[in-house]
Design a protein around this motif. Structure first.
Motif, PDB file in Angstrom:
ATOM      1  N   ALA A 125     -16.704  42.287 -12.209  1.00 17.45           N
ATOM      2  CA  ALA A 125     -16.188  40.777 -12.091  1.00 17.45           C
ATOM      3  C   ALA A 125     -15.677  40.321 -13.420  1.00 17.45           C
ATOM      4  CB  ALA A 125     -17.769  39.847 -12.427  1.00 17.45           C
ATOM      5  N   MET A 126     -15.475  41.411 -14.406  1.00 19.00           N
ATOM      6  CA  MET A 126     -14.694  41.118 -15.694  1.00 19.00           C
ATOM      7  C   MET A 126     -13.119  41.408 -15.737  1.00 19.00           C
ATOM      8  SD  MET A 126     -15.963  39.509 -18.036  1.00 19.00           S
ATOM      9  CE  MET A 126     -15.100  39.474 -19.808  1.00 19.00           C
ATOM     10  N   ARG A 127     -13.063  42.337 -14.677  1.00 24.89           N
ATOM     11  CA  ARG A 127     -11.721  43.217 -14.009  1.00 24.89           C
ATOM     12  C   ARG A 127     -11.140  41.406 -13.299  1.00 24.89           C
ATOM     13  NH1 ARG A 127     -11.209  45.726  -9.877  1.00 24.89           N
ATOM     14  NH2 ARG A 127     -13.290  46.400  -9.800  1.00 24.89           N
ATOM     15  N   LEU A 128     -11.910  41.733 -12.336  1.00 25.34           N
ATOM     16  CA  LEU A 128     -11.291  40.367 -10.762  1.00 25.34           C
ATOM     17  C   LEU A 128     -10.846  39.506 -11.923  1.00 25.34           C
ATOM     18  CD1 LEU A 128     -14.198  41.189  -7.996  1.00 25.34           C
ATOM     19  CD2 LEU A 128     -11.919  42.045  -7.911  1.00 25.34           C
ATOM     20  N   TRP A 129     -11.433  38.841 -12.397  1.00 23.57           N
ATOM     21  CA  TRP A 129     -10.922  37.542 -13.706  1.00 23.57           C
ATOM     22  C   TRP A 129     -10.178  37.753 -14.287  1.00 23.57           C
ATOM     23  CZ3 TRP A 129     -12.935  32.513 -14.041  1.00 23.57           C
ATOM     24  CH2 TRP A 129     -12.368  31.441 -14.308  1.00 23.57           C
ATOM     25  N   HIS A 130     -10.084  38.921 -14.390  1.00 19.52           N
ATOM     26  CA  HIS A 130      -8.403  39.219 -15.544  1.00 19.52           C
ATOM     27  C   HIS A 130      -7.169  39.162 -14.595  1.00 19.52           C
ATOM     28  CE1 HIS A 130      -5.442  42.083 -17.186  1.00 19.52           C
ATOM     29  NE2 HIS A 130      -5.380  41.539 -18.331  1.00 19.52           N
ATOM     30  N   ASP A 131      -7.744  39.957 -13.447  1.00 16.98           N
ATOM     31  CA  ASP A 131      -6.520  39.773 -11.839  1.00 16.98           C
ATOM     32  C   ASP A 131      -6.184  39.337 -11.527  1.00 16.98           C
ATOM     33  OD1 ASP A 131      -7.135  43.235 -13.047  1.00 16.98           O
ATOM     34  OD2 ASP A 131      -7.544  44.084 -11.272  1.00 16.98           O
ATOM     35  N   VAL A 132      -7.375  37.938 -10.855  1.00 18.57           N
ATOM     36  CA  VAL A 132      -6.617  37.110 -10.553  1.00 18.57           C
ATOM     37  C   VAL A 132      -6.342  35.895 -11.725  1.00 18.57           C
ATOM     38  CG1 VAL A 132      -7.439  34.785  -9.096  1.00 18.57           C
ATOM     39  CG2 VAL A 132      -8.295  37.547  -8.919  1.00 18.57           C
ATOM     40  N   HIS A 133      -6.506  36.211 -12.552  1.00 22.87           N
ATOM     41  CA  HIS A 133      -5.659  35.285 -13.701  1.00 22.87           C
ATOM     42  C   HIS A 133      -5.767  33.433 -12.873  1.00 22.87           C
ATOM     43  CE1 HIS A 133      -3.725  34.881 -17.662  1.00 22.87           C
ATOM     44  NE2 HIS A 133      -2.931  34.122 -17.181  1.00 22.87           N
ATOM     45  N   ARG A 134      -6.741  33.079 -12.394  1.00 24.58           N
ATOM     46  CA  ARG A 134      -6.551  31.908 -11.993  1.00 24.58           C
ATOM     47  C   ARG A 134      -7.965  31.039 -12.819  1.00 24.58           C
ATOM     48  NH1 ARG A 134      -2.508  33.726 -11.680  1.00 24.58           N
ATOM     49  NH2 ARG A 134      -1.219  33.352  -8.823  1.00 24.58           N
ATOM     50  N   LYS A 135      -7.120  29.554 -13.268  1.00 24.67           N
ATOM     51  CA  LYS A 135      -9.094  29.160 -13.885  1.00 24.67           C
ATOM     52  C   LYS A 135      -9.658  28.971 -12.722  1.00 24.67           C
ATOM     53  CE  LYS A 135      -6.414  26.621 -17.947  1.00 24.67           C
ATOM     54  NZ  LYS A 135      -6.598  26.132 -18.165  1.00 24.67           N
ATOM     55  N   ASN A 136      -9.658  28.686 -12.068  1.00 24.04           N
ATOM     56  CA  ASN A 136     -10.006  27.909 -10.793  1.00 24.04           C
ATOM     57  C   ASN A 136     -10.548  29.528  -9.719  1.00 24.04           C
ATOM     58  OD1 ASN A 136      -7.602  28.466  -9.502  1.00 24.04           O
ATOM     59  ND2 ASN A 136      -7.927  26.926  -7.953  1.00 24.04           N
ATOM     60  N   LEU A 137     -10.830  30.587 -10.063  1.00 29.26           N
ATOM     61  CA  LEU A 137     -12.170  31.160  -9.029  1.00 29.26           C
ATOM     62  C   LEU A 137     -12.725  31.536 -10.100  1.00 29.26           C
ATOM     63  CD1 LEU A 137     -11.647  34.581  -8.086  1.00 29.26           C
ATOM     64  CD2 LEU A 137     -11.315  35.307 -10.292  1.00 29.26           C
ATOM     65  N   MET A 138     -14.264  31.648  -9.005  1.00 31.12           N
ATOM     66  CA  MET A 138     -15.056  32.154  -9.137  1.00 31.12           C
ATOM     67  C   MET A 138     -15.342  33.014  -8.304  1.00 31.12           C
ATOM     68  SD  MET A 138     -17.761  28.733  -7.976  1.00 31.12           S
ATOM     69  CE  MET A 138     -17.585  27.154  -9.147  1.00 31.12           C
ATOM     70  N   VAL A 139     -16.001  34.061  -9.470  1.00 28.73           N
ATOM     71  CA  VAL A 139     -16.499  35.129  -8.842  1.00 28.73           C
ATOM     72  C   VAL A 139     -17.780  34.690  -8.677  1.00 28.73           C
ATOM     73  CG1 VAL A 139     -17.334  37.509  -9.851  1.00 28.73           C
ATOM     74  CG2 VAL A 139     -15.165  36.145 -10.793  1.00 28.73           C
ATOM     75  N   LYS A 140     -18.092  36.223  -7.106  1.00 24.92           N
ATOM     76  CA  LYS A 140     -19.888  35.742  -6.784  1.00 24.92           C
ATOM     77  C   LYS A 140     -20.498  36.921  -7.426  1.00 24.92           C
ATOM     78  CE  LYS A 140     -19.482  34.332  -2.433  1.00 24.92           C
ATOM     79  NZ  LYS A 140     -19.459  33.839  -1.262  1.00 24.92           N
ATOM     80  N   VAL A 141     -21.235  36.729  -7.185  1.00 26.49           N
ATOM     81  CA  VAL A 141     -22.502  37.167  -7.687  1.00 26.49           C
ATOM     82  C   VAL A 141     -24.093  37.021  -7.406  1.00 26.49           C
ATOM     83  CG1 VAL A 141     -23.715  38.860 -10.023  1.00 26.49           C
ATOM     84  CG2 VAL A 141     -21.634  38.030 -10.310  1.00 26.49           C
ATOM     85  N   PRO A 142     -24.410  38.184  -6.852  1.00 23.89           N
ATOM     86  CA  PRO A 142     -25.825  38.489  -5.584  1.00 23.89           C
ATOM     87  C   PRO A 142     -26.434  38.075  -6.614  1.00 23.89           C
ATOM     88  CG  PRO A 142     -25.562  40.992  -5.776  1.00 23.89           C
ATOM     89  CD  PRO A 142     -24.108  40.298  -6.608  1.00 23.89           C
ATOM     90  N   ALA A 143     -27.525  37.214  -6.228  1.00 27.33           N
ATOM     91  CA  ALA A 143     -28.727  37.108  -7.573  1.00 27.33           C
ATOM     92  C   ALA A 143     -30.296  37.626  -7.038  1.00 27.33           C
ATOM     93  CB  ALA A 143     -29.332  35.469  -6.422  1.00 27.33           C
ATOM     94  N   THR A 144     -29.337  39.024  -6.885  1.00 20.62           N
ATOM     95  CA  THR A 144     -30.845  40.480  -7.063  1.00 20.62           C
ATOM     96  C   THR A 144     -31.167  40.249  -8.490  1.00 20.62           C
ATOM     97  OG1 THR A 144     -29.415  41.500  -7.812  1.00 20.62           O
ATOM     98  CG2 THR A 144     -29.853  41.579  -5.007  1.00 20.62           C
ATOM     99  N   PRO A 145     -32.749  41.056  -8.645  1.00 16.99           N
ATOM    100  CA  PRO A 145     -33.005  40.979  -9.896  1.00 16.99           C
ATOM    101  C   PRO A 145     -31.361  41.393 -11.430  1.00 16.99           C
ATOM    102  CG  PRO A 145     -34.422  42.157  -8.379  1.00 16.99           C
ATOM    103  CD  PRO A 145     -33.150  40.772  -7.841  1.00 16.99           C
ATOM    104  N   GLU A 146     -30.823  42.375 -10.615  1.00 10.86           N
ATOM    105  CA  GLU A 146     -29.537  43.307 -11.555  1.00 10.86           C
ATOM    106  C   GLU A 146     -28.545  41.611 -11.607  1.00 10.86           C
ATOM    107  OE1 GLU A 146     -32.415  46.487  -9.892  1.00 10.86           O
ATOM    108  OE2 GLU A 146     -31.579  44.923  -8.552  1.00 10.86           O
ATOM    109  N   GLY A 147     -29.156  41.706 -10.634  1.00  8.22           N
ATOM    110  CA  GLY A 147     -27.695  40.618 -11.456  1.00  8.22           C
ATOM    111  C   GLY A 147     -27.625  39.588 -11.909  1.00  8.22           C
ATOM    112  N   LEU A 148     -29.246  38.513 -12.354  1.00 10.06           N
ATOM    113  CA  LEU A 148     -29.314  37.929 -12.995  1.00 10.06           C
ATOM    114  C   LEU A 148     -28.559  38.084 -14.385  1.00 10.06           C
ATOM    115  CD1 LEU A 148     -32.814  37.080 -11.832  1.00 10.06           C
ATOM    116  CD2 LEU A 148     -30.933  35.467 -11.582  1.00 10.06           C
ATOM    117  N   PRO A 149     -28.818  39.382 -14.976  1.00  6.91           N
ATOM    118  CA  PRO A 149     -28.589  39.475 -15.988  1.00  6.91           C
ATOM    119  C   PRO A 149     -26.736  39.168 -16.051  1.00  6.91           C
ATOM    120  CG  PRO A 149     -29.434  41.290 -15.519  1.00  6.91           C
ATOM    121  CD  PRO A 149     -29.972  40.462 -14.408  1.00  6.91           C
ATOM    122  N   ALA A 150     -26.739  39.932 -15.569  1.00  6.53           N
ATOM    123  CA  ALA A 150     -25.145  40.254 -15.310  1.00  6.53           C
ATOM    124  C   ALA A 150     -24.240  38.246 -14.885  1.00  6.53           C
ATOM    125  CB  ALA A 150     -24.159  41.180 -14.132  1.00  6.53           C
TER     126      ALA A 150
END
Length: 948
Positions: A125-150
């Motif tokens: 997610a951090m890498r995609l945020w950096h590579d896209v480099h757009r304020k209006n990006l939303m990175v999608k993360v799944p609502a799995t137990p492992e996804g919540l802390p992320a």
């Protein structure tokens, strides 16, 4: 104002669940923004797979990306996906600005493969945020137990997150709390929360599909008409009721003192986004999941068809807070009916992860195919003609490997891909090409060139020698660099022949031993170190020696003590037979002036083709490995390798890799190298053929026979290499294939238990010699003027029953009478390996093949002990072995040892033979007397007579 546009008046934003390059480039997204008030775009693997895999829309972009340099399939996809996201984000940027960062977003999903990996999700997610480099990006993360802390961590770093695969009210509460906690961390670290937005993508229609299925089953079983009616009344209502109650939780979560404190600093509430809103049941309205979920500060993400339908006949109203108590009653009735919504939502998350992973597999498969098409001959072509039955088995296994994520698990060093033993400790070869220190090899090569060496000799065995031997035999001598030789024998005549072939004063020696304790390279080093000391002086001798060994080995200590010019460290997690693309192969390559940078560059193309992100159906190494392994299980376990002239020695390396890796526990593949191709009638039904050649090398007669084998139903794999500079690709392809074949066979492809057994026997014999000055006495079963014959009592009894009497020919005739269909015959010669002896053994083995229609091997000891010797002892009991030994015309002492080269070789031969007989193998040893040339001629004649 059309119905879609009217949703603005009800506080709801419409986002489009679709993205494609042409859709943005042709202005269609801009049109929807203008006409329908679309305020965002979401993407996922399924959307990209349809866009990339089902059209040529991305061919140009992929081609252009590859012109700048090859890259992995995942990187290639990400490159084009990031471009698409950037273009869509730029189109939506005016919306983002107009609505002050509340809308105008484009969503890009982290890899579905990371759904159960918190750290991996955060990093991507951090890498995609950096590579896209757009304020209006939303990175999608799944609502799995492992996804919540992320989610909490990423929000705390100021990223805007779209939480996906959300079905349950309870999980939604956890998601919202993770978002709030993330904002609190951001504020505590001095960050500005006003730049962060988030949506919780609450899936709708999939819930009704799952619930309705269970309700239909209950309706079918119910006898009471009223019960049937009650259950039927719940159909198509649960998903909406679930969503309405989630919205009530939203209002509670984003109010009160805790939230107001964040809101005062500019924090935005996390909006509920209705996802999966395309109607799947044709009995329901095609705009059901839009019309019934309209409310303030929400988002509805719709596929294009649903958008069109709502524009045509949708009826906007404030529906989200209608009949909230009825929604609670619906869920209560559902629970009363014995249908667990909690269980269903848990299952839907698991299914959702799997579906997205399946879509990612299709997506990466499509990208892999397009990459391979663009690169063309730059990647060695592979064509499998397997026959209908084996082809179906491979297709089935391919899908099992895909569904079980086995290639990703292999790359993640998951030992359960094999036996769960210690396989995870031996997978350093997977990324060894990528880790090669090219600059160091190039600097080392320049230093070698400056020394004006005439020759370079690798002193090694097995994996330390066979890879370098392929390089020495394949690449011509480079101007200004030494000629590369390999010595992997304790035969005195062969050691002398090497000494005679080189100029000791102008030779560099590469002592190659992973453990540092292997007998053969150590005694060879002792001998040549003494000879070089005599030639140029003891004080300078060390400067002519290079060590390649694992860190901390006994060889490293000796190298330091004797002043070696350089010690290169091997990687401890790479076994010898997988080490050619590590220092064990690359140091000899650099010494000989082979362009290591080019070699690795071409190799990495195959590494990428076989990578974790390439699904099994597009993965050449996996396909070859599945075919080899499954063919072996079907009885086609004689992997017969034909190599064209320019790469003729490749089979000797592949032979060791396949035999030592797979031949154990009574299972295995028996590689057959060096056989010339014959007519179809010569071969049994135990063959699996692999034909390797470089581009442009054609042999009409060979090709005609290969075609005939395929037409006769034999599996045939054809591999065409662009040039010898691409040989590294084949090393890697076969390493992957062998590891995969090992998994299919159910063995550990990285150990070699039976090689160790022969070493123990050899040490026992040499220790006995050191004590007594002679090897333990042995009694031949028969002695003739030409030879003494040896075997154990069980074999001798069987041979006598088969007609063995007082002649060499009768014993050979009896021995070959034990050869049955699907067996193989191995001639194991502990004599000098030179052109004449190779020709003699090749002639004899082909005579056996042609007469008995079985596979044959011709091997020289002791080198095969570290190669096919493992399969001969530990593999299937289908081998018939004829060991050939002889008295050395002139022995050669080893400095500092009582045991000479001849004694060591004799101990190795006897140790090898003892283990064969202890394992119950059909084995006979012929010890030739007198002149070796005459003795081999006599033996060859006797073999042919015995066969007749």
């Amino acid at each position: 104002m059309n119905p879609v546009k009217q949703l603005e008046n009800h506080g709801q934003a419409v986002w489009l669940d679709f993205l494609a390059r042409g859709f943005v480039a042709k202005g269609e997204l801009k049109k929807l923004i203008d006409t329908d008030g679309v305020k965002g775009v979401t993407s996922n693997p399924s959307i990209f797979e349809k866009a990339i895999g089902s059209s040529d829309e991305y061919d140009g972009a992929i081609g252009n990306a590859l012109k700048k340099g090859d890259r992995s399939v995942a990187d290639l996809f990400e490159h084009v996906a990031v471009e698409d996201i950037q273009h869509a984000a730029d189109v939506l940027r005016p919306v983002y600005d107009e609505f002050h960062g509340n809308d105008g977003f484009v969503s890009l999903e982290v890899s579905p493969y990371l759904a159960m990996d918190t750290k991996g999700t955060i990093a991507e997610a951090m890498r995609l945020w950096h590579d896209v480099h757009r304020k209006n990006l939303m990175v999608k993360v799944p609502a799995t137990p492992e996804g919540l802390p992320a989610i909490e961590h990423l929000t705390g770093k100021g990223l805007s997150i779209n939480i996906t695969l959300l079905f349950s009210q309870q999980v939604y509460i956890e998601v919202a709390k993770a978002y709030i906690a993330g904002l609190e961390k951001l504020v505590a670290d001095g960050g500005d929360p006003s730049h962060v937005a988030s949506v919780a993508s609450f899936f709708v229609s999939r819930i009704d599909s799952a619930v309705d299925k269970q309700l239909d089953e209950k309706i079918a079983r119910a006898n009471d008409p009223q019960e049937k009616e009650r259950l039927a009344a719940l159909k198509g209502k649960v998903a909406i009721a679930n969503a309405k109650l989630a919205y009530q939780e939203y209002k509670q979560l984003f109010s009160g003192a805790r939230w107001e404190k964040l809101a005062a600093k500019g924090a935005k509430p996390q909006r509920l986004l209705w996802a999966s809103t395309g109607t799947k049941n044709k009995d329901y309205s095609d705009v059901l999941y839009v019309e019934e979920l309209i409310g303030p500060n929400t988002v509805n993400t719709v596929p294009p068809a649903t958008l069109d339908a709502f524009r045509d006949h949708g009826k906007p109203r404030d529906s989200l807070e209608e009949n909230v108590e009825e929604a609670r009653q619906i869920l209560a009735e559902l629970e009363k009916s014995g249908v667990s919504l909690g269980a269903i939502t848990e299952e839907l998350v698991e299914d959702g992860v799997k579906l997205f992973a399946d879509a990612a597999d299709k997506l990466y498969g499509a990208v892999a195919h397009k990459r391979a098409t663009v690169l063309g001959a730059a990647i060695g072509a592979q064509k499998l003609a397997l026959g209908s039955a084996l082809k179906k088995a491979v297709e089935k296994s391919t899908e099992e490997w895909r569904a079980g994520a086995k290639i990703r698990r292999l790359w993640h060093k998951d030992k359960t891909v094999w036996t769960g033993d210690d396989e995870n400790k031996w997978l350093g070869w997977l990324d060894s090409p990528a880790k090669a220190d090219i600059a160091d090899y190039e600097d080392y090569a320049r230093r070698v060139k400056g020394q004006n060496f005439s020759d370079a000799v690798v002193l090694g065995m097995g994996g330390s020698s066979l890879g370098p031997e392929v390089l020495a035999e394949t690449f011509p001598k480079k101007s200004g660099f030494p000629k590369l030789h390999v010595l992997d024998s304790t035969d005195p005549a062969q050691v002398r022949a090497m000494e005679k072939a080189i100029d000791l004063k102008k030779t560099v020696f590469i002592v190659s031993s992973k453990s540092g304790g292997t007998t053969e390279p150590n005694v060879m080093k002792d001998y040549f170190f003494a000879q070089v000391s005599k030639a140029i002086g003891a004080e300078k001798a060390g400067h002519r020696f290079i060590a390649v060994t694992d860190p901390g080995s006994s060889l490293e200590k000796v190298a330091k003590k004797q002043g070696f010019a350089r010690t290169f460290h091997g990687e401890p997690t790479i076994g010898g037979r997988y080490s050619v693309l590590s220092p064990f192969g690359l140091v000899p390559a650099a010494t000989a002036g082979i362009d290591v940078k080019s070699l690795i560059h071409h190799t990495l193309a195959m590494v990428r083709s076989c990578g974790a992100d390439v699904p099994p159906h597009e993965n050449p190494g996996v396909q070859l490995g599945l075919a080899m392994g499954l063919a072996g299980l079907e009885g086609r376990d004689k992997v017969t390798i034909f190599s064209s002239e320019k790469i003729a020695d490749f089979g000797a390396w592949a032979e060791q890799l396949i035999a030592e890796s797979t031949g154990k526990e009574g299972k295995g593949l028996i590689p057959i190298d060096g056989e010339t191709i014959a007519e179809v009638s010569v071969y049994g039904h135990d063959r699996f053929f692999i034909d390797l050649r470089t581009e442009g090398e054609n042999d009409a007669g060979h090709d005609a026979r290969l075609d005939a084998l395929e037409k006769a139903g034999h599996p045939v794999v054809r591999i065409v290499i662009k040039s010898i500079e691409h040989i590294g690709q084949e090393f890697y392809r076969f390493e992957i294939a062998t590891a995969v074949a090992g998994a299919v066979l159910g063995i550990n492809p990285f150990n070699q238990p039976d090689v160790e057994a022969a070493k123990v026997k050899t040490r026992e014999l040499t220790t006995a010699f050191e004590k007594s000055g002679s090897l333990p006495a042995e009694e031949p079963v028969i002695s003739t003027g030409e030879a003494d014959l040896y075997t154990d009592e069980a074999n001798a009894s069987d041979l006598r029953k088969a007609g063995a009497d007082g002649t060499l020919e009768s014993w050979l005739k009896a021995h070959f009478s034990r050869v049955h269909a699907d067996d193989y015959v191995a001639l194991l010669a502990y004599i000098e390996r030179n052109a004449d002896h190779i020709d003699t053994l090749e002639g004899a083995r082909l005579a056996v093949r042609d007469q008995r229609h079985v596979a044959t091997c011709a091997e020289f000891g002791p080198r095969f002990l570290h190669s096919t010797g493992q399969a001969y002892k530990g593999g299937p009991d289908s081998g018939v072995f004829l060991q050939i030994t002889a008295d050395d015309a002139k022995d050669l002492p080893v400095p500092g040892q009582k045991a000479s080269f001849g004694i060591i070789k004799a101990a190795q031969a006897r140790g090898d033979f003892d283990v064969l007989t202890e394992r119950g193998r059909r084995a006979l040893r012929v010890h030739l007397k007198g002149d070796l040339k005459a003795g081999l001629k006599t033996l060859d004649h006797a073999i042919r007579q015995a066969l007749n």
